[in-house]
Design an enzyme around this catalytic site. Structure first.
Site, mmCIF file in Angstrom:
data_model
loop_
_atom_site.group_PDB
_atom_site.id
_atom_site.type_symbol
_atom_site.label_atom_id
_atom_site.label_comp_id
_atom_site.label_asym_id
_atom_site.label_seq_id
_atom_site.Cartn_x
_atom_site.Cartn_y
_atom_site.Cartn_z
ATOM 1 N N ARG A 83 49.989 -4.445 -34.254
ATOM 2 C CA ARG A 83 50.351 -6.011 -33.472
ATOM 3 C C ARG A 83 50.091 -6.017 -32.016
ATOM 4 O O ARG A 83 50.535 -6.643 -31.308
ATOM 5 C CB ARG A 83 51.191 -6.686 -34.428
ATOM 6 C CG ARG A 83 51.473 -7.250 -35.746
ATOM 7 C CD ARG A 83 50.154 -8.370 -36.060
ATOM 8 N NE ARG A 83 49.944 -8.563 -37.559
ATOM 9 C CZ ARG A 83 50.654 -9.859 -38.394
ATOM 10 N NH1 ARG A 83 51.281 -10.351 -37.370
ATOM 11 N NH2 ARG A 83 50.883 -9.857 -39.372
ATOM 12 N N ARG B 184 50.814 -12.413 -29.687
ATOM 13 C CA ARG B 184 51.349 -14.117 -28.868
ATOM 14 C C ARG B 184 52.397 -13.134 -28.365
ATOM 15 O O ARG B 184 52.643 -14.284 -27.035
ATOM 16 C CB ARG B 184 51.923 -14.525 -30.553
ATOM 17 C CG ARG B 184 51.016 -15.440 -30.860
ATOM 18 C CD ARG B 184 51.678 -16.268 -31.860
ATOM 19 N NE ARG B 184 51.608 -15.425 -33.444
ATOM 20 C CZ ARG B 184 52.137 -15.652 -33.955
ATOM 21 N NH1 ARG B 184 52.291 -16.799 -34.879
ATOM 22 N NH2 ARG B 184 52.431 -14.643 -34.969
ATOM 23 N N ARG C 224 43.853 -17.535 -27.266
ATOM 24 C CA ARG C 224 44.285 -18.195 -29.224
ATOM 25 C C ARG C 224 43.777 -19.481 -28.968
ATOM 26 O O ARG C 224 42.923 -20.101 -30.487
ATOM 27 C CB ARG C 224 45.355 -17.464 -29.270
ATOM 28 C CG ARG C 224 45.996 -17.799 -30.095
ATOM 29 C CD ARG C 224 45.709 -17.564 -32.009
ATOM 30 N NE ARG C 224 46.033 -18.070 -33.010
ATOM 31 C CZ ARG C 224 45.829 -18.951 -33.746
ATOM 32 N NH1 ARG C 224 44.666 -19.341 -32.681
ATOM 33 N NH2 ARG C 224 46.403 -19.685 -34.770
ATOM 34 N N ASP D 191 41.899 -9.429 -39.785
ATOM 35 C CA ASP D 191 43.658 -9.324 -40.094
ATOM 36 C C ASP D 191 42.526 -9.143 -41.710
ATOM 37 O O ASP D 191 41.356 -9.027 -41.694
ATOM 38 C CB ASP D 191 43.177 -11.234 -40.113
ATOM 39 C CG ASP D 191 45.313 -10.773 -40.984
ATOM 40 O OD1 ASP D 191 45.298 -11.383 -39.523
ATOM 41 O OD2 ASP D 191 44.971 -11.583 -42.230
ATOM 42 N N TYR E 131 47.864 -11.468 -51.810
ATOM 43 C CA TYR E 131 47.515 -12.648 -51.358
ATOM 44 C C TYR E 131 47.147 -12.908 -51.885
ATOM 45 O O TYR E 131 46.780 -14.464 -51.910
ATOM 46 C CB TYR E 131 47.235 -12.730 -49.280
ATOM 47 C CG TYR E 131 48.426 -11.982 -48.652
ATOM 48 C CD1 TYR E 131 49.053 -12.500 -48.270
ATOM 49 C CD2 TYR E 131 48.485 -10.742 -47.804
ATOM 50 C CE1 TYR E 131 50.137 -12.410 -47.035
ATOM 51 C CE2 TYR E 131 49.679 -9.986 -47.037
ATOM 52 C CZ TYR E 131 50.021 -10.982 -46.827
ATOM 53 O OH TYR E 131 51.209 -10.698 -45.864
HETATM 54 O O1 CP3 Z 1 47.965 -5.011 -35.033
HETATM 55 C C1 CP3 Z 1 46.827 -5.017 -34.645
HETATM 56 O O2 CP3 Z 1 46.653 -5.405 -33.184
HETATM 57 C C2 CP3 Z 1 45.557 -5.772 -34.517
HETATM 58 C C3 CP3 Z 1 45.666 -6.742 -35.510
HETATM 59 C C4 CP3 Z 1 46.524 -7.030 -37.061
HETATM 60 C C5 CP3 Z 1 46.544 -8.445 -37.694
HETATM 61 N N1 CP3 Z 1 47.078 -8.543 -38.723
HETATM 62 C C6 CP3 Z 1 45.960 -9.726 -36.655
HETATM 63 C C7 CP3 Z 1 46.891 -10.965 -36.529
HETATM 64 C C8 CP3 Z 1 46.442 -6.654 -37.545
HETATM 65 C C9 CP3 Z 1 45.988 -4.695 -37.826
HETATM 66 C C10 CP3 Z 1 46.750 -7.160 -39.085
HETATM 67 C C11 CP3 Z 1 47.150 -6.671 -40.190
HETATM 68 C C12 CP3 Z 1 47.667 -7.745 -40.990
HETATM 69 N N2 CP3 Z 1 47.641 -9.525 -41.484
HETATM 70 C C13 CP3 Z 1 49.336 -7.258 -42.064
HETATM 71 C C14 CP3 Z 1 49.030 -5.940 -42.720
HETATM 72 C C15 CP3 Z 1 50.307 -5.532 -41.680
HETATM 73 C C16 CP3 Z 1 51.701 -6.437 -42.147
HETATM 74 O O3 CP3 Z 1 51.654 -6.602 -40.821
HETATM 75 O O4 CP3 Z 1 52.576 -6.174 -42.660
HETATM 76 C C17 CP3 Z 1 49.288 -8.532 -43.215
HETATM 77 C C18 CP3 Z 1 50.029 -8.593 -44.228
HETATM 78 C C19 CP3 Z 1 48.167 -9.701 -42.680
HETATM 79 C C20 CP3 Z 1 48.244 -10.662 -43.008
HETATM 80 C C21 CP3 Z 1 49.025 -11.906 -41.883
HETATM 81 N N3 CP3 Z 1 47.670 -12.059 -40.755
HETATM 82 C C22 CP3 Z 1 50.279 -12.917 -41.616
HETATM 83 C C23 CP3 Z 1 51.007 -12.652 -43.040
HETATM 84 C C24 CP3 Z 1 49.903 -13.229 -40.905
HETATM 85 C C25 CP3 Z 1 50.884 -14.688 -40.251
HETATM 86 C C26 CP3 Z 1 52.336 -14.211 -39.695
HETATM 87 C C27 CP3 Z 1 52.299 -13.651 -38.691
HETATM 88 O O5 CP3 Z 1 52.490 -13.586 -37.925
HETATM 89 O O6 CP3 Z 1 52.021 -15.200 -37.992
HETATM 90 C C28 CP3 Z 1 48.908 -12.928 -39.734
HETATM 91 C C29 CP3 Z 1 48.024 -13.988 -38.339
HETATM 92 C C30 CP3 Z 1 48.171 -12.659 -37.649
HETATM 93 N N4 CP3 Z 1 46.974 -11.679 -37.678
HETATM 94 C C31 CP3 Z 1 48.336 -13.372 -36.231
HETATM 95 C C32 CP3 Z 1 48.329 -12.210 -35.784
HETATM 96 C C33 CP3 Z 1 47.878 -11.093 -34.048
HETATM 97 C C34 CP3 Z 1 49.774 -13.765 -35.712
HETATM 98 C C35 CP3 Z 1 48.238 -15.322 -35.776
HETATM 99 C C36 CP3 Z 1 48.153 -16.088 -34.757
HETATM 100 O O7 CP3 Z 1 47.561 -15.767 -33.464
HETATM 101 O O8 CP3 Z 1 48.005 -17.785 -34.582
#
Ligand code: CP3
Length: 354
Positions: A33, A37, A46, A83, A162
């Protein structure tokens, strides 16, 4: 496109050398990640995108945020900004990200809902994501030729969690109950996801990804027999499908909170590297996983928030445990949004000083 492989067939980028089984020290470094943010430049894009799915499907913006942490920190890997839930989205399951609630999907809980999903054509419907991969690869070739591009997907089990639950959860009770009560139906969903994910990852490789990572964030919820059936077996099938079309592509598997099941996962899935989560003891992992398999991880994201001596002590303990084997420094889970960006610079200095 510049080639990452010289004439003798061995890669030159540090991350790809480690995935090829070499010991590289100081080890290559990137953070899960890393685009997110905690970075003001991410928050700006964003806000411009409006919603998260638009950000993931607009190549110009997604490529920009993918490259932001590379420009700031010079990491050894760039990970596609997308994602794991873009696969269900491309299978036709409505997806949105609600402020403060995380992902929301229309749950699939019966044969009719699962039958309505489209397992084929996912790479075509995700064409905008492949365009992002091409743009990022071109950007790295021009600006950061030592940085490798990692493509990724969720593993079938975590994505199914999910899809069935319809949202984030601490225990994913609905999918885990379905896996016990109706394994034929859950297995059908898992098989659809395995095929769709293989196509999606092959398309990322064809667009320029140089390594692929499988995120299995909820693997650790399962008891051993269920872990074998729903994590190890589908991941191994996915790797077999990938191997037919990408015989030499390096693969990283991350079965989060697998605990002692990490050893069996590493032995049976067919990946070149395994990720260690925050709870894993790196010394245990070093003993449990074959010496020529790369390990990746596993600094506590909270230590990165704390910074200072706590950060340095924790990072050095991991480096000490991993010395003498192929290793990629990373966090044990995604970076938190409250992380001060200057603490990341401090971590880069610690790791690069060996
Ligand atoms: O690693 C990276 O920089 C690449 C991008 C990436 C994202 N999500 C961007 C993201 C990767 C590799 C993921 C994987 C992901 N997504 C996983 C597996 C890794 C883990 O965290 O366990 C999972 C379970 C998800 C599903 C997901 N996406 C959730 C549960 C959420 C909400 C949680 C949160 O932090 O808000 C997301 C949103 C998400 N995916 C964000 C980002 C940068 C935040 C959203 C935003 O910027 O508003």
């Amino acid at each position: 496109m510049a080639s990452e492989t010289p004439r003798d067939g061995r890669p030159t980028k540090p991350l790809l050398r480690v995935l090829d089984g070499e010991q590289v020290w100081p080890p290559p470094l990137w953070l899960m990640r890393q685009a997110g943010r905690y970075l003001p430049e991410y928050r700006e894009v964003r806000a411009r995108a409006g919603d998260f799915v638009t950000l993931c499907t607009t190549p110009e913006m997604a490529a920009e945020v993918t490259l932001q942490p590379i420009r700031r920190y010079g990491f050894d890997a760039s990970i596609l900004f997308s994602d794991i839930l873009m696969v269900p989205w491309a299978m036709g399951q409505p997806l949105r990200f609600a402020e403060g609630e995380g992902p929301l999907l229309e749950p699939v809980r019966d044969a009719a809902a699962i039958g309505a999903l489209r397992a084929t054509g996912v790479a075509e419907r995700a064409a905008s994501i492949m365009e992002t991969v091409r743009r990022v690869r071109a950007g790295l070739d021009a600006e950061a030729p030592r940085t490798a591009l990692i493509g990724f997907a969720g593993s079938p089990f975590t994505v199914a969690c999910y899809m069935v639950e319809g949202r984030g959860s601490k225990d994913f009770a609905a999918p885990r109950a379905m896996a016990h009560a109706d394994p034929a139906l859950f297995g059908r969903l898992i098989r659809m996801l395995t095929e769709a994910t293989a196509d999606y990852l092959v398309a990322q490789a064809e667009a320029g990804a140089e390594a692929l990572m499988l995120f299995d964030s909820w693997a650790g919820l399962l008891p051993p027999a269920q872990f074998r059936r729903w994590v190890i077996e589908p991941s191994a099938s996915l790797v077999r499908l990938l191997r037919k079309r990408l015989p030499t592509m390096p693969l990283i598997g991350f079965p989060r909170l697998a605990g002692p099941m990490l050893a069996e996962y590493a032995q049976r899935v067919g990946v070149q590297a395994v990720g260690m989560d925050t709870a894993m003891d790196p010394r245990w992992a070093a003993a449990a996983v074959a010496d020529d398999m790369a390990l990746q991880g596993n600094l506590d994201p909270q230590a990165l928030i704390a910074g200072g001596p706590a950060l340095e002590v924790e990072a050095r303990a991991i480096l000490g445990a991993m010395r003498g084997r192929p290793f990629i420094f990373n966090l044990g889970h995604g970076i938190e949004k409250t992380t001060p960006p200057e603490h990341v610079s401090a971590l880069v200095r610690v790791v690069r000083s060996g």
